[in-house]
Enzyme design. Structure first.
Site, mmCIF file in Angstrom:
data_model
loop_
_atom_site.group_PDB
_atom_site.id
_atom_site.type_symbol
_atom_site.label_atom_id
_atom_site.label_comp_id
_atom_site.label_asym_id
_atom_site.label_seq_id
_atom_site.Cartn_x
_atom_site.Cartn_y
_atom_site.Cartn_z
ATOM 1 N N PRO A 7 -2.331 -11.750 16.935
ATOM 2 C CA PRO A 7 -0.954 -12.105 16.557
ATOM 3 C C PRO A 7 0.125 -11.811 17.598
ATOM 4 O O PRO A 7 1.283 -12.172 17.393
ATOM 5 C CB PRO A 7 -0.716 -11.273 15.286
ATOM 6 C CG PRO A 7 -1.688 -10.159 15.369
ATOM 7 C CD PRO A 7 -2.877 -10.672 16.104
ATOM 8 N N HIS A 51 16.520 -16.602 16.839
ATOM 9 C CA HIS A 51 16.552 -15.575 17.891
ATOM 10 C C HIS A 51 16.491 -16.267 19.252
ATOM 11 O O HIS A 51 15.589 -17.049 19.505
ATOM 12 C CB HIS A 51 15.362 -14.612 17.760
ATOM 13 C CG HIS A 51 15.496 -13.656 16.611
ATOM 14 N ND1 HIS A 51 15.084 -12.356 16.679
ATOM 15 C CD2 HIS A 51 16.003 -13.820 15.377
ATOM 16 C CE1 HIS A 51 15.336 -11.753 15.524
ATOM 17 N NE2 HIS A 51 15.886 -12.632 14.716
ATOM 18 N N TYR A 99 8.871 -5.922 21.562
ATOM 19 C CA TYR A 99 7.444 -5.763 21.829
ATOM 20 C C TYR A 99 7.316 -4.552 22.758
ATOM 21 O O TYR A 99 7.702 -4.629 23.927
ATOM 22 C CB TYR A 99 6.874 -7.004 22.519
ATOM 23 C CG TYR A 99 6.703 -8.209 21.609
ATOM 24 C CD1 TYR A 99 7.774 -9.020 21.277
ATOM 25 C CD2 TYR A 99 5.439 -8.536 21.087
ATOM 26 C CE1 TYR A 99 7.619 -10.130 20.447
ATOM 27 C CE2 TYR A 99 5.274 -9.640 20.262
ATOM 28 C CZ TYR A 99 6.358 -10.428 19.947
ATOM 29 O OH TYR A 99 6.197 -11.522 19.135
ATOM 30 N N LYS A 109 1.427 -17.005 17.414
ATOM 31 C CA LYS A 109 1.021 -18.400 17.520
ATOM 32 C C LYS A 109 0.230 -18.956 16.337
ATOM 33 O O LYS A 109 0.099 -20.180 16.194
ATOM 34 C CB LYS A 109 0.155 -18.594 18.789
ATOM 35 C CG LYS A 109 0.917 -18.497 20.074
ATOM 36 C CD LYS A 109 1.653 -19.795 20.371
ATOM 37 C CE LYS A 109 2.761 -19.621 21.360
ATOM 38 N NZ LYS A 109 4.095 -19.530 20.787
ATOM 39 N N TYR A 158 6.183 -18.731 24.557
ATOM 40 C CA TYR A 158 6.582 -18.068 23.310
ATOM 41 C C TYR A 158 7.338 -19.027 22.392
ATOM 42 O O TYR A 158 7.063 -19.089 21.191
ATOM 43 C CB TYR A 158 7.427 -16.833 23.634
ATOM 44 C CG TYR A 158 7.640 -15.923 22.448
ATOM 45 C CD1 TYR A 158 6.618 -15.084 21.998
ATOM 46 C CD2 TYR A 158 8.852 -15.906 21.770
ATOM 47 C CE1 TYR A 158 6.808 -14.251 20.907
ATOM 48 C CE2 TYR A 158 9.051 -15.070 20.678
ATOM 49 C CZ TYR A 158 8.025 -14.246 20.253
ATOM 50 O OH TYR A 158 8.210 -13.427 19.169
HETATM 51 P P1 FAD Z 1 -4.563 -20.073 5.921
HETATM 52 O O1 FAD Z 1 -3.131 -19.698 5.878
HETATM 53 O O2 FAD Z 1 -5.582 -18.995 5.960
HETATM 54 O O3 FAD Z 1 -4.815 -21.006 4.650
HETATM 55 C C1 FAD Z 1 -6.104 -21.355 4.206
HETATM 56 C C2 FAD Z 1 -6.074 -21.576 2.716
HETATM 57 O O4 FAD Z 1 -7.365 -22.017 2.315
HETATM 58 C C3 FAD Z 1 -5.790 -20.292 1.949
HETATM 59 O O5 FAD Z 1 -4.723 -20.494 1.045
HETATM 60 C C4 FAD Z 1 -7.107 -19.978 1.249
HETATM 61 O O6 FAD Z 1 -6.930 -19.370 -0.013
HETATM 62 C C5 FAD Z 1 -7.734 -21.350 1.131
HETATM 63 N N1 FAD Z 1 -9.199 -21.314 1.049
HETATM 64 C C6 FAD Z 1 -10.057 -20.521 1.737
HETATM 65 N N2 FAD Z 1 -11.328 -20.782 1.401
HETATM 66 C C7 FAD Z 1 -11.280 -21.771 0.473
HETATM 67 C C8 FAD Z 1 -12.275 -22.455 -0.255
HETATM 68 N N3 FAD Z 1 -13.570 -22.178 -0.099
HETATM 69 N N4 FAD Z 1 -11.880 -23.402 -1.135
HETATM 70 C C9 FAD Z 1 -10.552 -23.705 -1.304
HETATM 71 N N5 FAD Z 1 -9.567 -23.064 -0.627
HETATM 72 C C10 FAD Z 1 -9.927 -22.115 0.249
HETATM 73 N N6 FAD Z 1 -0.116 -14.895 12.571
HETATM 74 C C11 FAD Z 1 0.927 -14.529 13.285
HETATM 75 O O7 FAD Z 1 1.306 -15.293 14.178
HETATM 76 N N7 FAD Z 1 1.564 -13.326 13.053
HETATM 77 C C12 FAD Z 1 1.156 -12.479 12.073
HETATM 78 O O8 FAD Z 1 1.749 -11.420 11.860
HETATM 79 C C13 FAD Z 1 0.065 -12.820 11.305
HETATM 80 N N8 FAD Z 1 -0.382 -12.011 10.325
HETATM 81 C C14 FAD Z 1 -1.476 -12.368 9.604
HETATM 82 C C15 FAD Z 1 -1.961 -11.522 8.617
HETATM 83 C C16 FAD Z 1 -3.103 -11.863 7.888
HETATM 84 C C17 FAD Z 1 -3.619 -10.911 6.810
HETATM 85 C C18 FAD Z 1 -3.773 -13.071 8.176
HETATM 86 C C19 FAD Z 1 -5.022 -13.444 7.415
HETATM 87 C C20 FAD Z 1 -3.261 -13.934 9.152
HETATM 88 C C21 FAD Z 1 -2.118 -13.595 9.875
HETATM 89 N N9 FAD Z 1 -1.604 -14.431 10.860
HETATM 90 C C22 FAD Z 1 -0.549 -14.070 11.583
HETATM 91 C C23 FAD Z 1 -2.155 -15.729 11.146
HETATM 92 C C24 FAD Z 1 -1.450 -16.843 10.395
HETATM 93 O O9 FAD Z 1 -0.995 -16.360 9.163
HETATM 94 C C25 FAD Z 1 -2.464 -17.957 10.274
HETATM 95 O O10 FAD Z 1 -2.734 -18.422 11.588
HETATM 96 C C26 FAD Z 1 -2.035 -19.117 9.382
HETATM 97 O O11 FAD Z 1 -1.993 -18.694 8.038
HETATM 98 C C27 FAD Z 1 -3.009 -20.285 9.529
HETATM 99 O O12 FAD Z 1 -2.766 -21.245 8.552
HETATM 100 P P2 FAD Z 1 -3.960 -22.074 7.917
HETATM 101 O O13 FAD Z 1 -3.312 -23.026 6.970
HETATM 102 O O14 FAD Z 1 -4.811 -22.622 8.996
HETATM 103 O O15 FAD Z 1 -4.880 -21.023 7.157
HETATM 104 C C1 DHB Z 2 5.857 -11.201 13.539
HETATM 105 C C2 DHB Z 2 4.500 -11.318 13.703
HETATM 106 C C3 DHB Z 2 3.971 -11.507 14.962
HETATM 107 O O1 DHB Z 2 2.660 -11.638 15.119
HETATM 108 C C4 DHB Z 2 4.788 -11.562 16.080
HETATM 109 O O2 DHB Z 2 4.234 -11.716 17.305
HETATM 110 C C5 DHB Z 2 6.154 -11.449 15.914
HETATM 111 C C6 DHB Z 2 6.697 -11.265 14.644
HETATM 112 C C7 DHB Z 2 6.417 -10.987 12.190
HETATM 113 O O3 DHB Z 2 5.641 -10.901 11.246
HETATM 114 O O4 DHB Z 2 7.647 -10.911 12.058
#
Ligand code: FAD
Ligand code: DHB
Length: 391
Positions: A293, A73, A202, A297, A385
């Site tokens: 979100p 995009h 948005y 980021k 962004y």
């Molecule tokens: P995570 O993806 O949370 O990965 C952590 C991993 O560690 C998981 O697989 C978990 O199972 C594992 N874990 C946890 N505790 C333990 C333990 N005790 N022992 C072993 N393993 C463990 N960001 C956006 O920008 N846009 C969005 O729309 C958006 N939607 C989201 C929706 C949800 C429900 C959530 C929770 C987050 C969302 N985010 C979104 C944020 C984004 O997904 C996260 O910032 C991203 O996943 C971060 O990656 P990470 O690897 O740091 O953590």
């Molecule tokens: C999506 C999620 C976001 O948080 C955002 O700012 C833009 C797009 C998505 O899930 O597509």
């Protein structure tokens, strides 16, 4: 007892990308993950990849499917007072863009690449506990077979998300928490429908924020601001579509509706843990910080953290030079606070705040007018962004 160079807790974007980067640098790691492979590959989360994240995936050999199936995009729309205003991401940033490619697809690509390279990923590991972080670190756990296990490592990377065990392993008197909780959440849906627009929208509306995103030519992702304590069961398909149509209305715009097959509510908060290190434990991604979100980021920050951490671990393990590890937290936090500001700014410009006065609402609209009419203000939005370059 198993020995490895880096013990990684969590197979999210942070843990898997770290393990991948370390492998390319010739460094061994073991990943302990509490959920199953199927569960991590099916959980619906973020969808927007910054240019940096895309470039890193492509350059490190895990970007082929992303290049084939992701949607590039070059702009997005701010919509308010019934009108759309395009932010020309590519024109304002000297050619950069974002790619819509869901987080669980990134995870599938990383898991496949890691397993193909012979990686040791232990899914469904329970009771993970960290020990001796300031001397000779160890991780104890219960394996999928119910047997106790132990991992001895030179360093531990805590990549276990917001509710993991790594951050709490940093003693409370050795860290500082910065937290802001927003009085609203996001209601997210996936729907079987063709796209309603070419680019993300948005939208700011008196009834609250709405975001129109996409997943594929047949599946659309949309969100709207809601009460975080609300239940998805209170929202019928008709009620959801009526709310989304109202919040995006104007200039004859209509969302194309379809069957809604997934609904979820996420709370919104901003959080940072400082520092992101204790002894030989380094935390990265959501284990160290959370952003609302609105700026898209979360996933990108997780990748940026482990990009910095992988280089620092490589230098330390190969040549004993620890400067990179000593500065990891400060280096990562600079980018994190920048993203915190941007995510808070986008959130504050676009959401309905119950305690806002008439003055606050006019000021909010004036800010949106500014970022959609002043080129320098629009460039600030666009640069943040698409993502600042990785160090
Ligand atoms: P995570 O993806 O949370 O990965 C952590 C991993 O560690 C998981 O697989 C978990 O199972 C594992 N874990 C946890 N505790 C333990 C333990 N005790 N022992 C072993 N393993 C463990 N960001 C956006 O920008 N846009 C969005 O729309 C958006 N939607 C989201 C929706 C949800 C429900 C959530 C929770 C987050 C969302 N985010 C979104 C944020 C984004 O997904 C996260 O910032 C991203 O996943 C971060 O990656 P990470 O690897 O740091 O953590
Ligand atoms: C999506 C999620 C976001 O948080 C955002 O700012 C833009 C797009 C998505 O899930 O597509």
């Amino acid at each position: 007892m198993t020995r490895t160079q880096v013990g990684i807790i969590g197979a999210g974007p942070a843990g898997l990308m770290l393990s991948h980067l370390l492998h390319l640098a010739g460094i061994e790691s073991v990943i302990l993950e509490s959920r199953s492979r199927k569960a991590i590959e099916e959980t619906i989360r973020a969808g927007v990849l910054e240019q940096n994240t895309v470039d890193l995936m492509v350059e490190t050999g895990v970007g082929a499917r992303l290049q084939r199936e992701g949607f590039v995009h070059h702009g997005f729309e701010f919509r308010f007072e019934g009108h759309g205003h395009r932010i020309d991401l590519t024109g304002l940033t000297g050619g950069r863009a974002i790619t819509v490619y869901p987080q669980h697809e990134v995870l599938k690509d990383l898991v496949e690449a890691r397993l193909a390279a012979g990686a040791d990923i232990r899914f469904e590991t329970r009771d993970v506990a960290l020990h001796d972080l300031t001397s000779t670190p160890r991780i104890t756990f219960t394996g999928v077979d119910g047997q106790p296990g132990e991992l001895a490592c030179a360093f531990i990377a805590g990549c276990d998300g917001s509710y993991g065990v790594s951050r709490p392993a940093i003693p409370a008197d050795k860290r500082r928490d910065f937290l802001r909780i927003y009085p609203f959440g996001w209601f997210g849906i996936l729907a079987d429908a063709p796209p309603s627009a070419h680019e993300l929208i948005y939208a700011r509306h008196e009834r609250g924020f709405a975001l129109i995103s996409t997943r594929s030519p047949d599946v659309q992702r949309m969100y709207f601001q809601c009460d975080p304590a609300d239940s998805v069961d209170n929202w019928s398909e008709d009620r959801i579509w009526a709310e989304l149509q109202t919040r995006t209305e104007g200039e004859g715009f209509r969302l194309t509706e379809g069957r809604i097959f997934q609904k979820n509510i996420v709370p919104m908060r901003s959080y940072v843990c400082e520092p992101m290190q204790y002894g030989r434990l380094f935390i990265a991604g959501d284990a160290a910080h959370t952003v609302p979100p609105t700026g898209a980021k979360g996933l990108n920050l997780a990748v940026a953290d482990v990009f910095i951490l992988a280089r620092a671990l490589e230098r330390s393990l190969k040549s004993g030079a620890d400067e990179g590890l000593q500065s990891y937290s400060a280096t990562a936090l600079k980018r994190i606070w920048r993203a915190q500001h941007f995510s808070w700014w986008m959130t504050s410009m676009l959401h309905r705040f119950e305690d806002a006065t008439a003055f606050d609402r006019r000021r909010q609209l004036a800010e949106l007018e500014l970022v959609t009419s002043s080129e320098s203000a629009a460039r600030t939005v666009a640069e943040n962004y698409v993502g600042l370059p990785l160090a």
